[in-house]
Design a protein around this motif. Sequence first.
Motif, short mmCIF file in Angstrom:
data_model
loop_
_atom_site.label_atom_id
_atom_site.label_comp_id
_atom_site.label_asym_id
_atom_site.label_seq_id
_atom_site.Cartn_x
_atom_site.Cartn_y
_atom_site.Cartn_z
N UNK A 38 29.44 20.57 -32.60
CA UNK A 38 30.17 19.67 -33.49
C UNK A 38 30.92 20.47 -34.57
N UNK A 39 30.24 21.44 -35.13
CA UNK A 39 30.89 22.25 -36.17
C UNK A 39 32.09 22.99 -35.58
N UNK A 40 31.91 23.53 -34.40
CA UNK A 40 33.01 24.24 -33.76
C UNK A 40 34.20 23.31 -33.53
N UNK A 84 26.31 31.78 -38.49
CA UNK A 84 25.14 32.41 -37.89
C UNK A 84 24.15 31.34 -37.46
N UNK A 85 23.73 31.40 -36.22
CA UNK A 85 22.75 30.43 -35.72
C UNK A 85 21.50 31.18 -35.32
N UNK A 86 20.35 30.79 -35.90
CA UNK A 86 19.09 31.45 -35.55
C UNK A 86 18.56 30.85 -34.25
N UNK A 87 18.02 31.72 -33.39
CA UNK A 87 17.46 31.27 -32.12
C UNK A 87 16.04 31.79 -32.03
N UNK A 88 15.09 30.87 -31.90
CA UNK A 88 13.68 31.27 -31.90
C UNK A 88 13.34 31.94 -30.58
N UNK A 89 12.55 33.02 -30.64
CA UNK A 89 12.21 33.71 -29.40
C UNK A 89 11.43 32.83 -28.42
N UNK A 90 10.73 31.81 -28.96
CA UNK A 90 9.97 30.93 -28.06
C UNK A 90 10.90 29.97 -27.32
N UNK A 91 12.07 29.74 -27.89
CA UNK A 91 13.03 28.83 -27.25
C UNK A 91 14.36 29.56 -27.13
N UNK A 92 14.41 30.53 -26.22
CA UNK A 92 15.56 31.44 -26.20
C UNK A 92 16.80 30.81 -25.57
N UNK A 93 17.36 29.82 -26.20
CA UNK A 93 18.59 29.25 -25.66
C UNK A 93 19.47 28.70 -26.77
N UNK A 94 20.75 28.59 -26.44
CA UNK A 94 21.73 28.07 -27.40
C UNK A 94 22.73 27.23 -26.61
N UNK A 95 23.35 26.24 -27.26
CA UNK A 95 24.30 25.41 -26.52
C UNK A 95 25.59 26.18 -26.24
N UNK A 96 26.04 26.11 -25.00
CA UNK A 96 27.26 26.83 -24.61
C UNK A 96 28.49 26.10 -25.11
N UNK A 97 29.51 26.88 -25.48
CA UNK A 97 30.79 26.30 -25.88
C UNK A 97 31.83 26.47 -24.79
N UNK A 98 31.40 27.05 -23.66
CA UNK A 98 32.39 27.51 -22.67
C UNK A 98 33.13 26.38 -21.98
N UNK A 100 34.40 23.66 -23.38
CA UNK A 100 35.57 23.34 -24.19
C UNK A 100 36.40 24.57 -24.51
N UNK A 101 35.73 25.72 -24.57
CA UNK A 101 36.42 26.96 -24.95
C UNK A 101 36.22 28.01 -23.84
N UNK A 102 37.04 27.93 -22.79
CA UNK A 102 36.83 28.86 -21.68
C UNK A 102 36.92 30.33 -22.12
N UNK A 103 37.55 30.57 -23.25
CA UNK A 103 37.68 31.94 -23.75
C UNK A 103 36.34 32.62 -24.04
N UNK A 104 35.28 31.83 -24.26
CA UNK A 104 33.99 32.47 -24.56
C UNK A 104 33.10 32.60 -23.32
N UNK A 120 22.93 27.36 -22.67
CA UNK A 120 22.63 26.09 -22.00
C UNK A 120 23.90 25.28 -21.78
N UNK A 121 24.07 24.84 -20.56
CA UNK A 121 25.25 24.05 -20.23
C UNK A 121 26.47 24.87 -19.84
N UNK A 122 26.27 26.16 -19.68
CA UNK A 122 27.41 27.01 -19.29
C UNK A 122 27.84 26.66 -17.87
#
Lengths: 525, 281
Positions: A38-40, A84-98, A100-104, A120-122
Amino acid sequence: MMAVCQNLLDNFPGRMRLLESRSANEIYASLDTADLQEVTRSLLTQHGARLVTVFAEDRVNVEGAFYNYYVFERRGDPAYLILRAAIAPEQPRFPSLAVELPGVNWQEREIQDWFGLEAAGHPNPRRVALHDNWPDVHPLRKDFALHQVLPPFEGEQHEYRPTLGEGVFQVPVGPVHAGIIEPGHFNFAVAGEPILYLQLRMFYTHKGTEKLFEHLPIHRAVFLAESISGDSSFSHGTAFCQAIERAADIEVPFRARVMRTILLELERIYNHVADIGAIATDVGFVVANAHAGSLRESVVTLNEELTGSRLLRGCVCVGGVRRDWTRRQRETLETTLGLVEHGFGELVALVKSSDSTRDRLQRTGYLHPDKAKALGIVGVGGRASGVDLDARRDHPYAAYDCLDFRVPVYTDGDVLHRMQVRIDEVRESIGMIRAALAHLPDGPHRAPAQDIPAGRCALGVVEGWRGEIIHWVRTAPGNRLERCKIKDPSVNNWPALVEAVEDNIIADFPVINKSFNLSYSGTDR
Amino acid sequence: MFKILQKALTTGVVTAPYPRVPARLSESFRGKPEFDLARWKDARPAADVCPTEAITLVEGEAARRVTIDYGRCVFCGQCAEVSSDGAVRVTREFEMATRDRRDLIRTAEYALNPDGSHRALTSASTVDRARAAEASGRELREKIRSTLGRSLAIREVDAGSCNGCELEIIALNNPVHDIERFGIHFVASPRHADMLLVTGPVTRNMEMALRKTYQATPEPRVVVAVGTCGISGGIFGVNYATRGGVDQVIPVDVFIPGCPPRPEALLHGILLAVDRISSAR
Ligand code: SF4
C-alpha cells in the motif's frame, strides 16, 4: 521528500516511524511489511515516486531481524526516501511487489537467493542468482562463511520455459560466446527468422563481491569496487567512495570533486565511442569501427596520462583522488580533448553519411517508452525510450551542480536512438570537461585520512556511462563494512533487451545487444 | 560512400610499431613496482596498504619473511608511496609475462630491530633475467608462420573477469595495436583455436564451461592466463563463488600480469607463448 514521508507517517499512524537520518538527502523510515504494497502504491501513484532499488541486510545477530530496504526517488527532488521493513527470522518472508513493478523481479529473487527470505506472491519465484545446481545456501547471511567450500559444480540444470507451436525452435547460446565478451546464457525461441522471445540466464561471473566487501578494510575495498565492472571502474569506485564519505561526514575538497567529474566524463566518452564503433561493426561498417577504435585509444591513453591507468584504476580514494595533476598533465588533457572533439566529429559524420547504416538501425530493437517506464529501465537505454533520468542532474554529486549540461532524451526507442543518445552525451561530456578544466579550483586533491565511524549507513550514487550506479554501505568498527549493496544499471536493463529483441530477426540480435551493452560482471557481482 | 572512401584513404598509419621498438608509454603509467630489498627499512606499511595481499609478511623471532607476488599485484603504486625509505619504486616495466608462475614471486628475509624495522637482509630469492628476453616482431611472425603455417588462432574465454581484461584484449584488434599484422586472429570456436586466452578469477559457475572449452581445443593447445585475477584470483582470491586463478582448473602455459595488462603486455605474453609452441613440437 520529507513532506512525502510526513504524509506517509500521517496516513499510517503508529505503523511507520522516522529513523535517524544523517544527511538531508537520505531520509530513512521504517514500515511494517504488511503495509509495504500500500505504501509503495501511494508513493508511486500519489507522489510520483520511482522505486530505485530493493535489497536486504542480515541484522539477526545484532537486532534480531533481517531488513529489506526500498529506495525511492522523485523527479526534481535530490533526496532519497529509504523505507526499511524488518523481517523476523522465524517468518522469513515479505510481500512481493513484482506483479505491479516488474522492474523488481530479479532484485526480489536475489533477496530470496542471498538471504533465504521468500518473496511471497512473486510471479516467478525461481532462483535467479544462485544457479539451480547450487546447494541450499544463502551466501549473504552472516552465518555463511565467505570461504565456505561448496560441492563441485555438476552442470546447469535450469529448465527454460518450453517453446510451443509448430515451427518454433529454441536456440541456446552461451555461456561462452563467440566474440570477446562476457559469459551469459541466452535462450532464443524463434519461428524461422523472427525471435519470439528471449530467456536470459546470468550470474555466470558471480564472484561473491558483496560478501567480500564485508571482509576487507575500506582502503582495500575501494579496489574491489573498481573491479565490479571493468569498463566502469572509476564510476563504481567513485560511487563507493561517495557512500563512505557520506557515512563518515568527509568533506571532499572542491578540486577533487572537479577532478572526479572530469574523469567520470572521460569514462563516459571512451565507452560511448567504443560502442558507437561496435554498433557500426555489427551492421558491417568497418571503417567507422576502425576510426572509433583509434579514437578510443586516444582517450584511454589520455586516461593513463592523467591517472597512470588506461582504465582509470587506482585513482579515486576516500576523500578525493590519489594524485594531483601537474601542469603538463592538465595541458595534455586540454590538447587531447581538442583532438578527441575533432575526431569525434569525423566519426559522427562518417556514421551519418551511410544511409544503409541508418536503415539497419532505425526501428531495430524497438523499446516502447511505456514499456521502458514500466520495466524501470535506466541510463542510455531508458533515455532513448523517453525515461528522463540522470543522477548527475537529479542527485548532483562531484561538481555536477556547477556545470551546465543537457540530458538527451528521445522517444524513438530504437538502436539508432540509443546511438544518438551516446553521440549527444559525448558532446556534452567534452563541453563539461572543458568547462571544469577552465575552472579547476586550487586547493587540496584529497581530504586528510580519518577513521570511519562504525554503524553508519549511506548511499553513493553515480550516473555511470551505462546509467544509475548505486552503492549502499553500513560501516563496521575498525574501518570496515558490515554490508555493501551494489546495483549496477545492467540489473535494471536486461528486461529491456528481452523486450527489444522480440519480433526482430535473430541476425539483428548482436546489434541490439550492443546498443544496450550491459555489464555481466556488474549484474553478477 | 565517397566520404567513407576518403576517410579510409586519408587516415595515415596509426599502428604502433611495438614490439619492434619499445612501447610508447605515458609518463604516469604505473608498471611493475621494484623493491630494493637491501635498502628496504620496513615492509609493514607496504603490506598493510597493499589491496590484494601481493605483499605478505611472516613474522618470526626477531626476523621477518617478506613475499612479493607480482601475480597478485594490481600495480596501484601504494607500496611505493608509503615506503618512506625510497626502496620501493614504481617503474614503467610491463613485460612481465612468464611461463613459470614462480617467476612472479620474490622472497626476502630480514633480521629485525627491536622496533620491528629491518636491521639486515639475511637472504633473498633471485630472478631469472634470461627469461625476459623477447623476440622482435619480425622474428615472431616468422616463428608463428613456421610452426603454424600462416597464423595463430586464439579463442578468448572470460571465466569470470570484471571485463577489464576483455577491453584490453579487444583493443589488440584496433588499428593502433592491430594484432592481425602478426597473423594472429581471434576465432569463435575452441575447435579452431591454437591458444586459449583465459581471464579470471574462475568462478564456480564458469568452471565447467572452461573445462569443456579446454577439452574442445585441439592439441597442441596453449593456455595463457591473463591478468592478476587470471593468475591468482586477484582481489577476489578464492571464496565460495570463485576457484581463484585459471591454473586451479586447467594447466596454464603462460601468465600475463596486469590489472588489466595493457595491450602491449598481452602481445608480449602471446609472443612468449608462441615460442612455447615451437619448442614443444
Ligand atoms: S603496487 Fe602491487 S605490490 Fe604494491 S601495493 Fe599495489 S598491488 Fe600491492
